[in-house]
Design a protein around this motif. Structure first.
Motif, PDB file in Angstrom:
ATOM      1  N   ALA A  59       0.832  -1.208   0.000  1.00 22.83           N
ATOM      2  CA  ALA A  59       0.000   0.000   0.000  1.00 22.83           C
ATOM      3  C   ALA A  59       0.865   1.256   0.000  1.00 22.83           C
ATOM      4  O   ALA A  59       0.573   2.220  -0.714  1.00 22.83           O
ATOM      5  CB  ALA A  59      -0.933  -0.011   1.209  1.00 22.83           C
ATOM      6  N   VAL A  60       1.922   1.243   0.775  1.00 20.93           N
ATOM      7  CA  VAL A  60       2.838   2.386   0.790  1.00 20.93           C
ATOM      8  C   VAL A  60       3.545   2.507  -0.557  1.00 20.93           C
ATOM      9  O   VAL A  60       3.703   3.611  -1.092  1.00 20.93           O
ATOM     10  CB  VAL A  60       3.852   2.245   1.951  1.00 20.93           C
ATOM     11  N   LEU A  61       3.955   1.384  -1.125  1.00 20.38           N
ATOM     12  CA  LEU A  61       4.615   1.385  -2.422  1.00 20.38           C
ATOM     13  C   LEU A  61       3.709   1.958  -3.516  1.00 20.38           C
ATOM     14  O   LEU A  61       4.165   2.695  -4.389  1.00 20.38           O
ATOM     15  CB  LEU A  61       5.039  -0.042  -2.784  1.00 20.38           C
ATOM     16  N   PHE A  62       2.414   1.636  -3.442  1.00 19.48           N
ATOM     17  CA  PHE A  62       1.458   2.119  -4.438  1.00 19.48           C
ATOM     18  C   PHE A  62       0.899   3.492  -4.101  1.00 19.48           C
ATOM     19  O   PHE A  62       0.021   3.996  -4.812  1.00 19.48           O
ATOM     20  CB  PHE A  62       0.303   1.129  -4.604  1.00 19.48           C
ATOM     21  N   SER A  63       1.356   4.103  -3.019  1.00 19.55           N
ATOM     22  CA  SER A  63       0.967   5.461  -2.611  1.00 19.55           C
ATOM     23  C   SER A  63      -0.541   5.621  -2.437  1.00 19.55           C
ATOM     24  O   SER A  63      -1.132   6.584  -2.927  1.00 19.55           O
ATOM     25  CB  SER A  63       1.474   6.492  -3.620  1.00 19.55           C
ATOM     26  N   ILE A  64      -1.172   4.680  -1.741  1.00 15.72           N
ATOM     27  CA  ILE A  64      -2.593   4.857  -1.479  1.00 15.72           C
ATOM     28  C   ILE A  64      -2.736   5.898  -0.365  1.00 15.72           C
ATOM     29  O   ILE A  64      -1.783   6.172   0.360  1.00 15.72           O
ATOM     30  CB  ILE A  64      -3.302   3.532  -1.122  1.00 15.72           C
ATOM     31  N   PRO A  65      -3.917   6.498  -0.221  1.00 17.42           N
ATOM     32  CA  PRO A  65      -4.101   7.519   0.814  1.00 17.42           C
ATOM     33  C   PRO A  65      -3.763   6.985   2.206  1.00 17.42           C
ATOM     34  O   PRO A  65      -4.036   5.833   2.539  1.00 17.42           O
ATOM     35  CB  PRO A  65      -5.585   7.870   0.709  1.00 17.42           C
ATOM     36  N   LYS A  66      -3.165   7.851   3.016  1.00 21.17           N
ATOM     37  CA  LYS A  66      -2.675   7.429   4.326  1.00 21.17           C
ATOM     38  C   LYS A  66      -3.772   6.924   5.244  1.00 21.17           C
ATOM     39  O   LYS A  66      -3.536   6.038   6.064  1.00 21.17           O
ATOM     40  CB  LYS A  66      -1.927   8.583   4.989  1.00 21.17           C
ATOM     41  N   ASP A  67      -4.981   7.447   5.116  1.00 24.69           N
ATOM     42  CA  ASP A  67      -6.064   7.006   5.994  1.00 24.69           C
ATOM     43  C   ASP A  67      -6.628   5.637   5.598  1.00 24.69           C
ATOM     44  O   ASP A  67      -7.467   5.084   6.298  1.00 24.69           O
ATOM     45  CB  ASP A  67      -7.179   8.049   6.051  1.00 24.69           C
TER      46      ASP A  67
END
Length: 146
Positions: free
Chosen positions: A18-26
């Motif tokens: 998820a961090v790698l794909f830059s999804i929203p932090k929330d």
């Protein structure tokens, strides 16, 4: 205890994706939970029925359904939750061992491993498509009743 440990590992693997794909932090924690639950379903089916393909299908179906539900709840696209959630189910080792068997000229093994890897990939796709279709059908029925 073993299932809890596997949930934690798949949770963090999903968070990494998820961090790698830059999804929203929330949405990162929710996506991690979806990936963890998908992996638990996969592990349960694999242990009960000794079928990696069936386990992957039901794991992907779980990821898809939970992704659609959380997408509605958080008002975000379902892909925000589904794409990182399926990362633990992707048959990376199967692809690696297929190529290794080909390089070592063990063609019979490469066909067996490759076929199972292909079936697992198709099971992921079918599970996600079915959950998306189910979600759209429910939405259509709700809109008709209004």
């Amino acid at each position: 205890m073993e299932l809890f440990k596997q949930f934690i590992f798949s949770f963090f693997a999903t968070i990494g994706a998820a961090v790698l794909f830059s999804i929203p932090k929330d949405s990162i924690i929710s996506a991690g939970a979806i990936g963890g639950f998908g992996w638990i379903i996969y592990t349960f089916i694999l242990n009960q029925y000794s079928s990696a393909v069936a386990g992957t299908f039901f794991g992907a179906l779980t990821v898809g359904i939970l992704g659609e539900l959380l997408a509605r709840h958080f008002k975000k696209p379902a892909t925000v939750f589904i794409i990182p959630g399926i990362i633990p189910l992707v048959p990376g080792a199967g692809m690696y061992y297929t190529m290794l068997a080909l390089i070592e000229k063990r063609f019979y093994d490469s066909v067996n491993i490759g076929a199972e890897t292909l079936f697992i990939a198709v099971a992921i796709a079918i599970g996600i498509v079915m959950s998306s279709s189910l979600s759209r059908s429910i939405k259509r029925v709700k809109n008709k009743s209004r």
